[in-house]
Structures are given as C-alpha cells and as structure tokens.
Design an enzyme around this catalytic site. Structure first.
Site, short mmCIF file in Angstrom:
data_model
loop_
_atom_site.label_atom_id
_atom_site.label_comp_id
_atom_site.label_asym_id
_atom_site.label_seq_id
_atom_site.Cartn_x
_atom_site.Cartn_y
_atom_site.Cartn_z
N ASP A 10 0.77 -1.32 -0.05
CA ASP A 10 0.03 -0.12 -0.03
C ASP A 10 0.93 1.23 0.10
OD1 ASP A 10 -3.01 0.99 0.95
OD2 ASP A 10 -1.51 2.27 1.47
N ASP A 105 -3.91 2.41 -4.87
CA ASP A 105 -2.70 2.42 -4.33
C ASP A 105 -2.33 1.18 -3.49
OD1 ASP A 105 -4.04 2.60 -2.06
OD2 ASP A 105 -2.29 4.09 -1.06
N GLU A 106 -2.89 0.00 -3.75
CA GLU A 106 -2.64 -1.20 -3.15
C GLU A 106 -3.14 -2.39 -3.90
OE1 GLU A 106 -5.37 -2.02 0.54
OE2 GLU A 106 -6.03 0.25 -0.11
N1 DCP Z 1 -9.07 7.83 -0.70
C1 DCP Z 1 -9.88 8.82 -0.98
N2 DCP Z 1 -11.05 9.01 0.16
C2 DCP Z 1 -10.91 8.23 1.14
C3 DCP Z 1 -9.59 7.25 1.44
C4 DCP Z 1 -8.78 7.46 0.38
O1 DCP Z 1 -10.00 9.75 -1.79
N3 DCP Z 1 -11.92 8.27 2.11
C5 DCP Z 1 -7.98 8.00 -1.79
C6 DCP Z 1 -6.74 9.00 -1.33
C7 DCP Z 1 -5.65 8.15 -0.86
C8 DCP Z 1 -5.74 6.94 -1.58
O2 DCP Z 1 -7.21 6.78 -1.81
O3 DCP Z 1 -4.09 8.90 -0.79
C9 DCP Z 1 -5.18 5.73 -1.08
O4 DCP Z 1 -5.98 5.54 0.32
P1 DCP Z 1 -5.26 5.07 1.49
O5 DCP Z 1 -6.34 4.41 2.59
O6 DCP Z 1 -4.24 3.69 1.18
O7 DCP Z 1 -4.59 6.11 2.26
P2 DCP Z 1 -3.36 6.86 1.91
O8 DCP Z 1 -2.26 6.07 0.85
O9 DCP Z 1 -3.56 8.22 1.83
O10 DCP Z 1 -2.46 6.81 3.51
P3 DCP Z 1 -1.94 5.51 4.00
O11 DCP Z 1 -1.97 4.35 3.19
O12 DCP Z 1 -0.34 5.84 4.36
O13 DCP Z 1 -2.52 5.57 5.49
MG MG Z 2 -2.11 4.07 0.95
MG MG Z 3 -4.95 2.02 0.33
#
Ligand code: DCP
Ligand code: MG
Ligand code: MG
Length: 356
Positions: A10, A105-106
């Site tokens: 991720d 992203d994952e």
């Molecule tokens: N995303 C979004 N709305 C949400 C959750 C996520 O638009 N409610 C988008 C923005 C994030 C991306 O999806 O950058 C990936 O989500 P992640 O849950 O993997 O969160 P991040 O990558 O931002 O942070 P991390 O994985 O480091 O906790």
């Molecule tokens: Mg993420």
């Molecule tokens: Mg993610």
C-alpha cells in the site's frame, strides 16, 4: 492447503505523496488533498504531518481547515495518481501474475512460487519497494504473511515506508492485542456492537465461541471467529493473465543521437529480460515504440518463430525495429521495448541474480 506467502503493498499517503513529489515546496509540510472547502468537499488524504493535527480521509474540508489552518491545501490531480498506479501495478506484475488490486494504491500479491531458501518473501517485498521507489520516487509499505488478512494488517502496522512480517512467532501477540476496530471488515457500526458485547480486543473476540459470534453477527460470525485465530483461506484473485512485458523511458531532453537512444534500448532490453526471467516466460513478438518531440507515437513489431527471453536477442531485434522506425530529422522524447505473445519459458535455471 500448503502454506502460502502473500504480500500486501500500500502506497504511503498516496495522493499527498504524489503532490509532494511533484512540488518540492511541500516537502515536510502538512499537505491536505481534497475538494474545495466551500461546498461539500471532503479530504481525500493528508500527509503524516497533517495527520498530527487530526486531519484524515473523508473528513469535511471545512473541518480540516479548522484543525489545520496553516496546512497546504491541494486539489486532486487524478491523472497523476492513475499514472503512478499503473506504474506500481506493472511492477507487481513483473514479479507475479497473481496480483489482486484493491484500489489505485494497493494490491495483494501471491508470491508462494517465487520463494526459496535464499529468497524469503520479505526479501522479495523489499525488491518491490525498491523498484517502486526507483521508478516513481514514491514510498510504499508492505506486509508479508501467510494469508491476505494478515498481510494487509501487517502493511498498515508500521507506516510509512516500512516492511512488516507476520508469522507464527508474532501472530498471537499481534492479534490478541489488536483493537477490535483494527480487524478488516469491522467498521464503525460493527465496532459499536462489539463494544456493546464487551469485545474490545482480539483477545475478547478469541474468547467468544463460534456459536455466540454467529448469534451476534449472523453470516459474518464464522469469518470473525477465524480472523481471531489468524485464519483466512481466501485466494488472491488476479484480474488477468499478462500478455506482454515491457519498459519505456522518457528522456530528460528530446533525443536525436542514435548511440544514446540505442544505449537506452539496451538498458530497456535488459530490464525486460529480467522481468521475463522472473515470471519464467519468453515471448514471440518484440515491439519498439517511440514518441516524438511532437508527442506523436509510432511503433513497429516483429513476430518470431521461436520465443526469446534474453537481453541480447531482445536488443538485436529492437535495434532493427528502431532503425526502421526512427526519422533522423525528428528528435524523440520516449522509447519503449515490449516482448509479447508470452509463453511459459522452458528455462528452469533462475537464480537470485534475476532479481538484482
Ligand atoms: N482516498 C480517498 N478517500 C478516502 C480514502 C482514500 O480519496 N476516504 C484516496 C486518497 C488516498 C488513496 O485513496 O491517498 C489511498 O488510500 P489509503 O487508504 O491507502 O490512504 P493513503 O495512501 O492516503 O495513506 P496511508 O496508506 O499511508 O495510510
Ligand atoms: Mg495508502
Ligand atoms: Mg490504500
């Protein structure tokens, strides 16, 4: 079922990290990506600096502005996130065909077949994180375990930019001490119901009988009972079987020097050969693509009688294709080499060096 090796990868603060990569002024700052504060915009994500202020995904932008008035607010550029996503998915698929993307992203990867005594799953996960960083300049976190549930749990345990392994030595401690909300599938509503029934941790869940959990949570009871024990048999569901392997590079400045382009084609041929080797495939077509300084794309393909997979064979064909394709008058900005029409390679002598 024989023990599997599963990786969950991720990206860290994905949208925000892409923005910080592309705008160095944002480095180390509380960065919040989301819709406009006026209207009903919500936070997509926030950098770890901004999370210290309590800002998180799905929070209304107006609230984020209150918590973090000095934050750097950025509107999303989805094309950039999609581009980075395609890059990381291609990297995953260069290791294994068994890739299950969960979002941009994952993804889960099943790498059971790649593991050997000299090449543990954690090492493969580090190679993947390294490839991601080299190709995208973005960091990712990885979790390694023997099923999907634990691999995903692991990847989130030491974010950002970390690798975490859950195996039989630590699984008990991790699950028993886990907050009930940390179990995948336990959202806010279920969490509340858990609390109402005295279940706050993995230990509390573990102590409930399967009957009791089915009584409380219906069909999901069985899954919860298993999760408390670290059991998850669900397979990694890959979307497609890959048909080609390729790499491309954009030059820092438009290029019209054949020697330099051919050097790059040699590098790309080597990279492509490495990837073929990893997935133990060879291919019967070679394609060279170029993009001119005017952004026109041209490609040329050759089909072969016998499949190839080593860098010299790929290069020799790519060399001819490039020579046919290139207009000496027109500088190019990008070159790519792809081997397609893949079949299982008969070469069995893979070595650790295929990964380096
Ligand atoms: N995303 C979004 N709305 C949400 C959750 C996520 O638009 N409610 C988008 C923005 C994030 C991306 O999806 O950058 C990936 O989500 P992640 O849950 O993997 O969160 P991040 O990558 O931002 O942070 P991390 O994985 O480091 O906790
Ligand atoms: Mg993420
Ligand atoms: Mg993610």
């Amino acid at each position: 079922m024989a023990e599997r090796r599963i990786i969950h990868i991720d990206m860290d603060y994905f949208y925000a990290q892409v923005e910080m990569r592309d705008n160095p002024d944002l480095k180390g700052k509380p960065v919040i990506v989301g819709g406009k504060a006026s209207g009903r915009g919500v936070v997509s994500t926030a950098s770890y600096e901004a999370r210290k202020y309590g800002v998180h995904s799905a929070m209304p932008m107006a609230q984020a502005h209150k918590l973090c008035p000095d934050g750097y607010y950025v509107t999303p550029r989805f094309d950039k996130y999609r581009e980075a996503s395609q890059q990381i998915m291609a990297i995953f698929r260069s290791y294994t065909e068994i890739v299950e993307p969960l979002s941009l992203d994952e993804a889960y990867l099943d790498i059971t077949h790649l593991v050997r005594p000299d090449l543990p799953a954690s090492r493969i996960a580090q190679f993947i994180r390294r490839d991601i960083y080299e190709q995208t300049h973005l960091t990712a976190s990885a979790g390694v375990s023997y099923n999907k549930f634990l691999a995903k749990l692991a990847s989130g345990m030491n974010k950002p930019n970390n690798l975490t392994v859950i195996d039989y030595n630590n699984v008990h401690d991790i699950l028993m001490n886990l907050d009930i909300g940390g179990f995948r599938g336990v959202g806010p509503t279920t969490e509340e119901k858990m609390h109402a029934n005295g279940i706050y941790t993995g230990k509390d869940l573990y102590d409930k009988s399967e009957r009791e959990l089915i009584r409380l949570f219906g069909k999901r009871g069985h899954g919860l009972y298993n999760k408390a024990r670290g059991i998850d048999e669900s397979p990694v569901k890959s979307e497609r079987i890959r048909k080609s392997v390729g790499t491309e590079r954009t030059f820092a400045t438009d290029m019209n020097d054949d020697d330099q382009v051919l050097n790059k084609i040699w590098e790309l041929s080597t990279k492509t050969a490495e990837r073929l080797s990893r997935i133990q495939k060879s291919g019967k077509t070679v394609t060279v693509k170029i993009k001119t300084y005017r952004f026109e794309t041209f490609s040329k393909q050759r089909s072969l009688r016998d499949p190839i997979r080593n860098e010299t064979d790929i290069y020799n064909i790519a060399y001819e294709l490039y020579t046919d394709l290139k207009d000496p008058e027109v500088p190019i900005r990008l070159v790519g080499v792809t081997v397609g029409n893949l079949e299982q390679s008969t070469y069995e002598n893979m070595s650790i060096y295929d990964f380096l």
